[in-house]
Structures are given as C-alpha cells and as structure tokens.
Design an enzyme around this catalytic site. Sequence first.
Site, PDB file in Angstrom:
ATOM      1  N   ASP A  61       0.840  -1.197   0.000  1.00 14.16           N
ATOM      2  CA  ASP A  61       0.000   0.000   0.000  1.00 14.16           C
ATOM      3  C   ASP A  61       0.877   1.249   0.000  1.00 14.16           C
ATOM      4  O   ASP A  61       1.577   1.522   0.971  1.00 14.16           O
ATOM      5  CB  ASP A  61      -0.892  -0.018   1.252  1.00 14.16           C
ATOM      6  CG  ASP A  61      -1.931   1.088   1.239  1.00 14.16           C
ATOM      7  OD1 ASP A  61      -1.938   1.895   0.291  1.00 14.16           O
ATOM      8  OD2 ASP A  61      -2.750   1.123   2.186  1.00 14.16           O
ATOM      9  N   GLU A  85      -1.461  -1.159  -4.038  1.00 11.53           N
ATOM     10  CA  GLU A  85      -2.608  -0.318  -3.662  1.00 11.53           C
ATOM     11  C   GLU A  85      -2.267   1.168  -3.735  1.00 11.53           C
ATOM     12  O   GLU A  85      -1.236   1.594  -3.224  1.00 11.53           O
ATOM     13  CB  GLU A  85      -3.033  -0.711  -2.239  1.00 11.53           C
ATOM     14  CG  GLU A  85      -4.183   0.088  -1.659  1.00 11.53           C
ATOM     15  CD  GLU A  85      -4.694  -0.541  -0.356  1.00 11.53           C
ATOM     16  OE1 GLU A  85      -4.592  -1.781  -0.205  1.00 11.53           O
ATOM     17  OE2 GLU A  85      -5.178   0.201   0.511  1.00 11.53           O
ATOM     18  N   GLU A 128     -10.260   3.863  -2.065  1.00  9.23           N
ATOM     19  CA  GLU A 128     -10.673   4.286  -0.726  1.00  9.23           C
ATOM     20  C   GLU A 128     -10.872   5.799  -0.643  1.00  9.23           C
ATOM     21  O   GLU A 128     -11.564   6.274   0.248  1.00  9.23           O
ATOM     22  CB  GLU A 128      -9.653   3.830   0.320  1.00  9.23           C
ATOM     23  CG  GLU A 128      -8.295   4.502   0.195  1.00  9.23           C
ATOM     24  CD  GLU A 128      -7.299   4.033   1.243  1.00  9.23           C
ATOM     25  OE1 GLU A 128      -6.664   3.005   1.014  1.00  9.23           O
ATOM     26  OE2 GLU A 128      -7.169   4.698   2.281  1.00  9.23           O
ATOM     27  N   HIS A 133     -12.364  -1.573   1.645  1.00  8.50           N
ATOM     28  CA  HIS A 133     -11.399  -0.901   2.507  1.00  8.50           C
ATOM     29  C   HIS A 133     -12.003  -0.834   3.903  1.00  8.50           C
ATOM     30  O   HIS A 133     -13.166  -0.451   4.060  1.00  8.50           O
ATOM     31  CB  HIS A 133     -11.150   0.519   1.988  1.00  8.50           C
ATOM     32  CG  HIS A 133     -10.204   1.321   2.828  1.00  8.50           C
ATOM     33  ND1 HIS A 133     -10.629   2.230   3.770  1.00  8.50           N
ATOM     34  CD2 HIS A 133      -8.855   1.320   2.878  1.00  8.50           C
ATOM     35  CE1 HIS A 133      -9.566   2.775   4.353  1.00  8.50           C
ATOM     36  NE2 HIS A 133      -8.483   2.232   3.830  1.00  8.50           N
TER      37      HIS A 133
HETATM   38 CA    CA Z   1      -4.928   1.917   1.827  1.00  5.69          CA
END
Ligand code: CA
Length: 390
Positions: A201, A227, A253, A303
């Site tokens: 991420d 991500e 997200e 998320h």
């Molecule tokens: Ca994230």
Amino acid sequence: MKITRITSHVLQYDMPEPLGYSQQYYDKRTAHLVEVETDEGVTGWGECFGPGAIALANKGIVEGVIAPMVVGMDPLDRDVIWHKVYNLMRDHGQKGMPMQSLSGVDIALWDIAGKAAAMPLHKLIGGAHRADVPAYGYGMMLRPEHSTDDLVALFKDEAAAIRDMGFVATKMKTGLGPRDDVRLCEAVREGVGPEFKFMVDANHCYTTSDAFYVGRALEELGAYWFEEPVAPEDHDGYRELRAGLSVNISGGEAEFGRWGWRAILENRGLDIAQPEVCALGGVSEYLRVLALCHAHFTPVINHVWGSAIAVATNLQLLAAMPPMPGGLHPWEPMLEFDTTDNKFRDNLLAEPLDIQGQVKANGGRVAIPQGHGIGVEPDRDFLRHYAVAA
Ligand code: CA
C-alpha cells in the site's frame, strides 16, 4: 418512527508508539461514531472515516449540518434521507468530508432498519452469500526515527508474525522513496516465505514512473496487489499502470459516491476496487457502488479502517456481496484487518468480536455477526472514557 437526535462521539487516545504511512506519522488513534436516536427507543450506530482533526470537523457537519435536515424524519426512509442530505450539500461537497459525515448517519439508519425488522443487515440486504470471510492482516507501518536498515529488519519480523497469527495474507506500507521501498518489499517477501500472499500500500506517494519502478519489483516478488500507487485524481496514471504491469492495481478508498466511482471504473485502471463504506456515502451508496463495480466486472475487497462499528458493518457487507463471476471455487473477498494497536476496535463493544481469536482458531476466517442491524453495540462507559470535547 421519528429521528429525535443525532450525536457524534469522537474518541481518542495516545498510541503506544507513533506509526506512519507515506503521507504522515501519527501518535493518536481517533474514532468517530454516530448515534441516531428515535422516538421508539431504537438506536442506530454508524461510523465516519477520518482521523484526528478531520473527525472533529466531521462532527460539526453531522451535528450542525445533517442533523437539522433529518431530525423528525422517519429513519426507515433512509434513501429519501440520503438524497435530501446529498442534494442539499451537493453545492458544498460532492466528495470528502460531507460524504464521510453522511456515511456515518446512513450506516446508523441501516442499523435501525435491521433492528426494526429484527434481522441482521446482511439479511436485510438480501442474505448471506458466505457465513464467514477470510481476513488479511495489515501492519508493517512506517516508524519515525528508524533507518531503512532498521525498518527492513522490523518489516521482515512483523510480516512473519502476522502470518503466524493465522491471517490468510498480509499488507505492508511503503513511502521511503522507490529504492528503499523495494528493499522493504523484499524484506516482507523474505519474512512471509515464497508462497504467502502479500500486498503493498503506497497511499498514493509515487509519480507514474516511480510506480512502474516499484511495480516491476512487485511483479518479481509475486505481490498480490499494489494499492493506491498514484494520486486518486491521476486516472491516466492508473490506466497506464494497469495496462503495463501484471501485479493487480487496487484503489478507491479516496473515491466517493456513484459518480466518482463511475469515472474510475470506466477508466479501467483498477483490478480490485476498495470502496470505504464509512466515507463514500454509507451502506446506501456502497450498494450502488458495488453494483457499478460488478457491472464493470471489477472484484471488490472493502477498505476497512476504524472501530468495531466499521469492522462489523463491513462483515455484514462482505457476507451480502454476491459472488462475481461465481463458480464452484469462486473468487472470494477478504476482510481487511489492521493488526496495530486499536482499542476502539478491540475494546469498544460490550461483546467483542475477537477477530484475532477467530483468525487464530478458524484458519484465518471470521464469522458474520448475527445480531440485528450491524449486529454489535458499543459499551457506553467506554464511549464516555475516551470521548474528546469538540
Ligand atoms: Ca490503503
């Protein structure tokens, strides 16, 4: 039934150690719960995404802007309420904090609807496609005042520890810069071993070219997804990365509402969509976004961030998510679970979900709460103890 009061509970405590992601370090944990009371004694709970000062500002929107629009309305008219609030706020925020605030209220209205119908949220939506979901554990956050060498050693050990807790996969942060980030990713692969699933991420810290550099290393390491590699506004970057890399590109997200989601889905830049129910507009809008994702044949892994209210809401939604495309051994969503210190997730409820205990005992799987509504109730004494004054 009528809505009589809407209250924001902003909770906070000092973290045992500061943690970070690619954008900042933080030393306080915050949660923003929304309570909707009715004249029939039924109370609903929701949660708004957003830490620290964002939570306090969102409390102002929930109590100062949204509550006056909807107190006195029937809480079961949640779609009417959603559109009234959205339409009146549209000129002032189609994304971001107004939508985070509406999300918490909408989730609480679905909790009330479930309690009024005497059924869990997943049943109200249309039933459970699965009785439990596999969970992935995220950790490997950045730490201030640690050298890259320190973090490499720390990430390797933490990745192995999360695997040993029983989670089916793990997720790490990057954010030191592309070259050092690749070292962190190599450490995590080494820590979990050659077969275990791990994800990366970036919290949108890269330029497109830097994202290609890290993404090619992730292909070599066999990472499952990459991500938020670039800024959420950078639709061209997403599309080029997805076309040019074999690692799955995930994100979403930081996107809000059906119109924002329509744009990123039509852009074809996502292999895996990660809608945040506590931000994008609540359960009402999540269900529309889920339908849009599936209409584009884009699989969804929610998320999840925040307290036990957010975790329970997501468990309900993951249960109610139809298989896409379906099969004897269908592709399955996972529950995102933060393994770092969070009292608002572990200790908020009168009857805790004990996610970590379930993961350990049940091969990485977590049961769907069966209580009415979202299926959990916060402990009032706990709320009072951690409440911060706005
Ligand atoms: Ca994230």
